[in-house]
Design a protein around this motif. Sequence first.
Motif, PDB file in Angstrom:
ATOM      1  N   LYS A   2       0.829  -1.205   0.000  1.00 53.05           N
ATOM      2  CA  LYS A   2       0.000   0.000   0.000  1.00 53.05           C
ATOM      3  C   LYS A   2       0.865   1.257   0.000  1.00 53.05           C
ATOM      4  O   LYS A   2       0.502   2.262  -0.590  1.00 53.05           O
ATOM      5  CB  LYS A   2      -0.937   0.014   1.200  1.00 53.05           C
ATOM      6  CG  LYS A   2      -2.048  -0.996   1.096  1.00 53.05           C
ATOM      7  CD  LYS A   2      -2.972  -0.908   2.280  1.00 53.05           C
ATOM      8  CE  LYS A   2      -4.070  -1.942   2.160  1.00 53.05           C
ATOM      9  NZ  LYS A   2      -5.001  -1.886   3.280  1.00 53.05           N
ATOM     10  N   ALA A   3       2.025   1.183   0.653  1.00 47.99           N
ATOM     11  CA  ALA A   3       2.925   2.339   0.685  1.00 47.99           C
ATOM     12  C   ALA A   3       3.488   2.634  -0.701  1.00 47.99           C
ATOM     13  O   ALA A   3       3.661   3.797  -1.072  1.00 47.99           O
ATOM     14  CB  ALA A   3       4.052   2.098   1.679  1.00 47.99           C
ATOM     15  N   ILE A   4       3.761   1.588  -1.455  1.00 54.30           N
ATOM     16  CA  ILE A   4       4.282   1.773  -2.811  1.00 54.30           C
ATOM     17  C   ILE A   4       3.230   2.433  -3.690  1.00 54.30           C
ATOM     18  O   ILE A   4       3.527   3.389  -4.421  1.00 54.30           O
ATOM     19  CB  ILE A   4       4.737   0.418  -3.405  1.00 54.30           C
ATOM     20  CG1 ILE A   4       5.931  -0.117  -2.626  1.00 54.30           C
ATOM     21  CG2 ILE A   4       5.075   0.563  -4.880  1.00 54.30           C
ATOM     22  CD1 ILE A   4       6.323  -1.520  -3.006  1.00 54.30           C
ATOM     23  N   TRP A   5       1.980   1.944  -3.617  1.00 53.04           N
ATOM     24  CA  TRP A   5       0.917   2.535  -4.427  1.00 53.04           C
ATOM     25  C   TRP A   5       0.624   3.964  -4.004  1.00 53.04           C
ATOM     26  O   TRP A   5       0.336   4.822  -4.844  1.00 53.04           O
ATOM     27  CB  TRP A   5      -0.348   1.686  -4.363  1.00 53.04           C
ATOM     28  CG  TRP A   5      -0.258   0.478  -5.228  1.00 53.04           C
ATOM     29  CD1 TRP A   5      -0.204  -0.811  -4.815  1.00 53.04           C
ATOM     30  CD2 TRP A   5      -0.163   0.440  -6.648  1.00 53.04           C
ATOM     31  NE1 TRP A   5      -0.080  -1.653  -5.893  1.00 53.04           N
ATOM     32  CE2 TRP A   5      -0.055  -0.900  -7.036  1.00 53.04           C
ATOM     33  CE3 TRP A   5      -0.148   1.414  -7.633  1.00 53.04           C
ATOM     34  CZ2 TRP A   5       0.044  -1.300  -8.362  1.00 53.04           C
ATOM     35  CZ3 TRP A   5      -0.042   1.019  -8.954  1.00 53.04           C
ATOM     36  CH2 TRP A   5       0.059  -0.321  -9.302  1.00 53.04           C
ATOM     37  N   ALA A   6       0.700   4.234  -2.706  1.00 51.91           N
ATOM     38  CA  ALA A   6       0.484   5.606  -2.233  1.00 51.91           C
ATOM     39  C   ALA A   6       1.570   6.533  -2.777  1.00 51.91           C
ATOM     40  O   ALA A   6       1.291   7.668  -3.176  1.00 51.91           O
ATOM     41  CB  ALA A   6       0.455   5.635  -0.715  1.00 51.91           C
ATOM     42  N   HIS A   7       2.816   6.045  -2.798  1.00 54.26           N
ATOM     43  CA  HIS A   7       3.923   6.843  -3.328  1.00 54.26           C
ATOM     44  C   HIS A   7       3.747   7.079  -4.833  1.00 54.26           C
ATOM     45  O   HIS A   7       4.005   8.182  -5.324  1.00 54.26           O
ATOM     46  CB  HIS A   7       5.249   6.144  -3.042  1.00 54.26           C
ATOM     47  CG  HIS A   7       6.434   6.900  -3.513  1.00 54.26           C
ATOM     48  ND1 HIS A   7       6.893   8.014  -2.880  1.00 54.26           N
ATOM     49  CD2 HIS A   7       7.240   6.715  -4.590  1.00 54.26           C
ATOM     50  CE1 HIS A   7       7.944   8.490  -3.528  1.00 54.26           C
ATOM     51  NE2 HIS A   7       8.171   7.716  -4.571  1.00 54.26           N
ATOM     52  N   ILE A   8       3.313   6.047  -5.552  1.00 50.07           N
ATOM     53  CA  ILE A   8       3.101   6.190  -6.994  1.00 50.07           C
ATOM     54  C   ILE A   8       1.973   7.176  -7.272  1.00 50.07           C
ATOM     55  O   ILE A   8       2.083   8.038  -8.150  1.00 50.07           O
ATOM     56  CB  ILE A   8       2.825   4.818  -7.643  1.00 50.07           C
ATOM     57  CG1 ILE A   8       4.102   3.983  -7.638  1.00 50.07           C
ATOM     58  CG2 ILE A   8       2.303   4.975  -9.068  1.00 50.07           C
ATOM     59  CD1 ILE A   8       3.911   2.559  -8.077  1.00 50.07           C
ATOM     60  N   LEU A   9       0.884   7.083  -6.526  1.00 48.06           N
ATOM     61  CA  LEU A   9      -0.225   8.005  -6.735  1.00 48.06           C
ATOM     62  C   LEU A   9       0.133   9.433  -6.350  1.00 48.06           C
ATOM     63  O   LEU A   9      -0.363  10.387  -6.958  1.00 48.06           O
ATOM     64  CB  LEU A   9      -1.447   7.533  -5.948  1.00 48.06           C
ATOM     65  CG  LEU A   9      -2.098   6.251  -6.476  1.00 48.06           C
ATOM     66  CD1 LEU A   9      -3.234   5.822  -5.556  1.00 48.06           C
ATOM     67  CD2 LEU A   9      -2.579   6.430  -7.896  1.00 48.06           C
ATOM     68  N   SER A  14       5.100  12.584 -12.396  1.00 54.24           N
ATOM     69  CA  SER A  14       6.507  12.316 -12.708  1.00 54.24           C
ATOM     70  C   SER A  14       6.695  10.903 -13.235  1.00 54.24           C
ATOM     71  O   SER A  14       7.523  10.672 -14.120  1.00 54.24           O
ATOM     72  CB  SER A  14       7.391  12.551 -11.483  1.00 54.24           C
ATOM     73  OG  SER A  14       7.093  11.628 -10.466  1.00 54.24           O
ATOM     74  N   TYR A  15       5.907   9.951 -12.722  1.00 49.23           N
ATOM     75  CA  TYR A  15       6.004   8.588 -13.232  1.00 49.23           C
ATOM     76  C   TYR A  15       5.450   8.481 -14.653  1.00 49.23           C
ATOM     77  O   TYR A  15       6.018   7.768 -15.488  1.00 49.23           O
ATOM     78  CB  TYR A  15       5.274   7.605 -12.312  1.00 49.23           C
ATOM     79  CG  TYR A  15       6.025   7.308 -11.041  1.00 49.23           C
ATOM     80  CD1 TYR A  15       7.239   6.639 -11.076  1.00 49.23           C
ATOM     81  CD2 TYR A  15       5.537   7.696  -9.811  1.00 49.23           C
ATOM     82  CE1 TYR A  15       7.938   6.370  -9.930  1.00 49.23           C
ATOM     83  CE2 TYR A  15       6.219   7.431  -8.650  1.00 49.23           C
ATOM     84  CZ  TYR A  15       7.429   6.763  -8.712  1.00 49.23           C
ATOM     85  OH  TYR A  15       8.128   6.500  -7.573  1.00 49.23           O
ATOM     86  N   ILE A  16       4.381   9.178 -14.953  1.00 46.50           N
ATOM     87  CA  ILE A  16       3.813   9.136 -16.300  1.00 46.50           C
ATOM     88  C   ILE A  16       4.762   9.786 -17.303  1.00 46.50           C
ATOM     89  O   ILE A  16       5.026   9.240 -18.377  1.00 46.50           O
ATOM     90  CB  ILE A  16       2.426   9.810 -16.320  1.00 46.50           C
ATOM     91  CG1 ILE A  16       1.419   8.953 -15.558  1.00 46.50           C
ATOM     92  CG2 ILE A  16       1.950  10.046 -17.748  1.00 46.50           C
ATOM     93  CD1 ILE A  16       0.092   9.630 -15.318  1.00 46.50           C
ATOM     94  N   VAL A  17       5.301  10.937 -16.939  1.00 43.15           N
ATOM     95  CA  VAL A  17       6.221  11.630 -17.840  1.00 43.15           C
ATOM     96  C   VAL A  17       7.488  10.810 -18.058  1.00 43.15           C
ATOM     97  O   VAL A  17       7.966  10.673 -19.199  1.00 43.15           O
ATOM     98  CB  VAL A  17       6.554  13.036 -17.287  1.00 43.15           C
ATOM     99  CG1 VAL A  17       7.692  13.676 -18.055  1.00 43.15           C
ATOM    100  CG2 VAL A  17       5.325  13.918 -17.324  1.00 43.15           C
ATOM    101  N   SER A  18       8.035  10.229 -16.999  1.00 44.17           N
ATOM    102  CA  SER A  18       9.249   9.427 -17.165  1.00 44.17           C
ATOM    103  C   SER A  18       8.959   8.148 -17.944  1.00 44.17           C
ATOM    104  O   SER A  18       9.822   7.663 -18.682  1.00 44.17           O
ATOM    105  CB  SER A  18       9.883   9.118 -15.818  1.00 44.17           C
ATOM    106  OG  SER A  18       9.004   8.368 -15.016  1.00 44.17           O
ATOM    107  N   SER A  19       7.744   7.592 -17.823  1.00 45.24           N
ATOM    108  CA  SER A  19       7.380   6.427 -18.634  1.00 45.24           C
ATOM    109  C   SER A  19       7.331   6.782 -20.108  1.00 45.24           C
ATOM    110  O   SER A  19       7.824   6.030 -20.956  1.00 45.24           O
ATOM    111  CB  SER A  19       6.024   5.871 -18.201  1.00 45.24           C
ATOM    112  OG  SER A  19       6.068   5.408 -16.894  1.00 45.24           O
ATOM    113  N   ILE A  20       6.743   7.928 -20.416  1.00 44.90           N
ATOM    114  CA  ILE A  20       6.676   8.366 -21.813  1.00 44.90           C
ATOM    115  C   ILE A  20       8.077   8.617 -22.358  1.00 44.90           C
ATOM    116  O   ILE A  20       8.394   8.224 -23.494  1.00 44.90           O
ATOM    117  CB  ILE A  20       5.783   9.615 -21.929  1.00 44.90           C
ATOM    118  CG1 ILE A  20       4.326   9.249 -21.639  1.00 44.90           C
ATOM    119  CG2 ILE A  20       5.913  10.265 -23.301  1.00 44.90           C
ATOM    120  CD1 ILE A  20       3.413  10.428 -21.480  1.00 44.90           C
ATOM    121  N   ILE A  21       8.925   9.241 -21.555  1.00 44.20           N
ATOM    122  CA  ILE A  21      10.300   9.505 -21.998  1.00 44.20           C
ATOM    123  C   ILE A  21      11.068   8.208 -22.203  1.00 44.20           C
ATOM    124  O   ILE A  21      11.785   8.044 -23.204  1.00 44.20           O
ATOM    125  CB  ILE A  21      11.020  10.434 -21.000  1.00 44.20           C
ATOM    126  CG1 ILE A  21      10.414  11.830 -21.056  1.00 44.20           C
ATOM    127  CG2 ILE A  21      12.521  10.482 -21.266  1.00 44.20           C
ATOM    128  CD1 ILE A  21      10.899  12.764 -19.974  1.00 44.20           C
TER     129      ILE A  21
END
Length: 138
Positions: A2-9, A14-21
């Motif tokens: 749950k901590a990982i998902w909370a951090h991702i949310l 930044s995660y979406i932009v870095s995924s696109i890059i």
Amino acid sequence: MKAIWAHILKNKVSYIVSSIIALAIGAAIFLTFFFVQDMELIGAVNGVSVAFIALMAIGAFIWLGKAGAYDTMSYGFKQMFSSFFAKEANKYNDFAEYKNEKNQARSGTGKIHFVFIFFSILFGFAVIALEIVYHSIY
């Protein structure tokens, strides 16, 4: 978990932009090698292999930067340029103070190096699959 998902949310932009890059870099490298090598299977293998290596290296360098490996150089250049060009003195008196402030600033940011490493692993699986196909044909 749950901590990982909370951090991702919390850091989803930044995660979406870095995924696109990461996908853009991997696709650009793959397509460059694929089209330069006459759109053959060996060009696909080479393109995916180089994309895997490049994304893994980018992820490793980002991870090193977040761990503070470049702080000494950054502090040195900041001190040098502030002594040359700034009208007022630099706010950091010593390296320990600079490092503590940088570590506090980094603690709340996203861990985008995992995104690059994740996509490099996907390209690594593609390398394995293409190598199996290549060696079964030739």
